[in-house]
Structures are given as C-alpha cells and as structure tokens.
Design an enzyme around this catalytic site. Structure first.
Site, PDB file in Angstrom:
ATOM      1  N   ARG A   1       0.839  -1.193   0.000  1.00 46.59           N
ATOM      2  CA  ARG A   1       0.000   0.000   0.000  1.00 46.59           C
ATOM      3  C   ARG A   1       0.880   1.251   0.000  1.00 46.59           C
ATOM      4  NH1 ARG A   1      -3.602  -1.404   5.322  1.00 46.59           N
ATOM      5  NH2 ARG A   1      -3.880  -3.635   4.936  1.00 46.59           N
TER       6      ARG A   1
ATOM      7  N   ASP B   1       0.325   5.389   0.946  1.00 49.32           N
ATOM      8  CA  ASP B   1      -0.629   6.275   1.606  1.00 49.32           C
ATOM      9  C   ASP B   1      -1.138   7.349   0.647  1.00 49.32           C
ATOM     10  OD1 ASP B   1      -0.372   4.909   3.997  1.00 49.32           O
ATOM     11  OD2 ASP B   1       1.217   6.226   4.745  1.00 49.32           O
TER      12      ASP B   1
ATOM     13  N   ARG C   1       8.087   8.356   6.158  1.00 50.80           N
ATOM     14  CA  ARG C   1       7.844   9.773   6.443  1.00 50.80           C
ATOM     15  C   ARG C   1       8.258  10.143   7.867  1.00 50.80           C
ATOM     16  NH1 ARG C   1       1.735  10.183   4.774  1.00 50.80           N
ATOM     17  NH2 ARG C   1       1.956  12.299   5.607  1.00 50.80           N
TER      18      ARG C   1
END
Length: 262
Positions: A60, A62, A205
């Site tokens: 995945r 984001d 991040r």
C-alpha cells in the site's frame, strides 16, 4: 482480447507493472468514499476483459504518495494479448496512472508476499521551486547532510521499528530489515533513499522527519539508537508531507520472472 484458439486453462496469473502520480488518490488500496489506484485499475481490467477481476498489489501507498514502480497481479481463465491490453489500459486509465507492462508468471507467484525488497525516495527542495512543489517538501532552513547520513547509518539493521510506525496499526510484527539509508544532494534537491524488506505504515515519512531534526541540529545523530530502542512513536520526529515520497522499486527473486523470460 482472448486467444480463443488456446485450450481452456483453469487459471493463469499475470503481473502488471505500473506507475502513478499520487496527488489525486487516497493511496493504492480500495476504500469507501475515496478514490484509489486499485479501484481504477480493477475497473479498467474488468471492463476491458469483460469479467469481474480483483488485483493484489505489492503493498500500500498512503494518500498522496507516488509510485515510479509498483507491481500487482490478477488471475484469469484464458490467455490474453499482453501488449494489446497494456495499450488499451493506458487509453482507458486516467493520465495519472501508467501501465508499463503485463507479463505471465507462475501460478503461485504473489505480488505482495514474494517481493523481497522495496525502495523509497523522499525529495527535499532546498530552494523554492514552484515546479517541484507537488513532488517535494520545501525546507528553507539549512540542513547538515553529513549529520543526517551519520544518523541514517543507525537505521541499517534488522530491528523493531515501532517508533516510526503509525499508531494503532494492525501488523503481526514491527520488525523490518533496512538494507540502505542514505542522503544525496542533487542540484537544488536532497534525496533520501531507503531500502528494506518491508515498511510499516507512515514509516518512511517518520524516519525522514526524524532525520531532518538531526539535520537542523535539534538532536544528535546517535539519538536515533535511543529512539529505536524506545519503540515509542512520541520519541521520533514529525511525519513529513506525502507529496515528496516515491516508491521507486519493488524487487523479486529471479524465479518469479522465469516463466516470463522463457
């Protein structure tokens, strides 16, 4: 689209290699009331192949995160014309999604579980550039690349990286093996490259935000060791915005490509 002269085959598996601009998507995965890359791709495949199909991605991304390379797989009962399907998909899909190739693989090959590494890049603009605004994070204050690289060395290992994970994440383990973590200066950009066998939600991040605090002189490079041992998200730095993050490579063992190479 189908090669009708072929005999009936119970199930064939195909890999799709694609890229996308994440600005307009709520990430890869289908979710209610939000636009996703997976939803667009499944809809396009189902229409063009005239049957309901589901696809499985390598992982995945984001909301707002970009992918220069991502793989997904789907199963179908009859062979397809791979090049023709690539052409038709690229005409059908929005301009923000591009399909690079489609190829057959062994039936047991899995886009997610067989991936052996993923590589991400995070882009920092050190000069204000309106043409980079959608694809980087602008930092006006000076950064010490040397100190950020000193800190990044402490990431290269197998460890519990819960401190960099989004809270309330449903995962079986927080252990990841990071193989590479390095900053490079390229013209008006700083690019952070990180490679690991797997990543937790928001992990890259949060790592970048923590390393920026090192670069700004807020914490010393060696503090990274303490942050990792703490397993506490509150001890790590802030999460940088999504627009500077790119999934750049998903790697597989050679056996996944054996059928395609023959």
């Amino acid at each position: 689209m189908y090669l009708c002269e072929q005999n009936y085959i119970e199930s064939l598996r195909y890999f799709i290699e694609l890229a996308y601009d994440g600005q307009s998507f709520h990430g890869w995965q289908i979710q209610p009331n939000a636009e996703s890359v997976q939803e667009h791709l499944e809809k396009a495949l189902s229409v063009l192949l005239n049957q309901e199909l589901s696809i499985v991605g390598a992982g995945r991304t984001d909301a707002g995160v970009h992918a220069k390379q991502l793989f997904a797989h789907f199963d179908i009962e009859k062979p397809i014309d791979e090049k023709q399907l690539v052409y038709k998909l690229n005409r059908f899909l929005p301009n923000t999604i591009g399909v690079k190739r489609i190829f057959s693989v062994h039936d047991e090959a899995h886009a997610r579980f067989d991936a052996i590494s993923r590589t991400y890049e995070y882009v920092i603009s050190i000069e204000k550039n309106p043409f980079l605004a959608a694809y980087s994070y602008y930092m006006a204050r000076p950064l010490s690349v040397e100190k950020m690289n000193q800190a990044a060395v402490y990431l290269i290992k197998e460890a519990d990286f819960q401190c960099f994970s989004k809270s309330k994440t449903d995962v079986y383990t927080y252990f990841c093996t990071i193989e590479q973590a390095v900053w490079e200066k390229k013209e008006e950009k700083l690019i952070f490259t990180i490679k690991a066998n797997r990543f937790l939600r928001n992990m890259v991040r949060a790592i970048v935000g923590t390393l920026l605090e090192v670069g700004l002189g807020k914490i010393p490079p060696e503090r990274i060791q303490e942050i990792i041992k703490s397993k506490d998200r509150g001890k790590a730095g802030f999460s940088v915005p999504a627009q500077g993050l790119f999934l750049t490579e998903v790697a597989y063992p050679n056996r996944i490509l054996e059928k395609n190479d023959k």
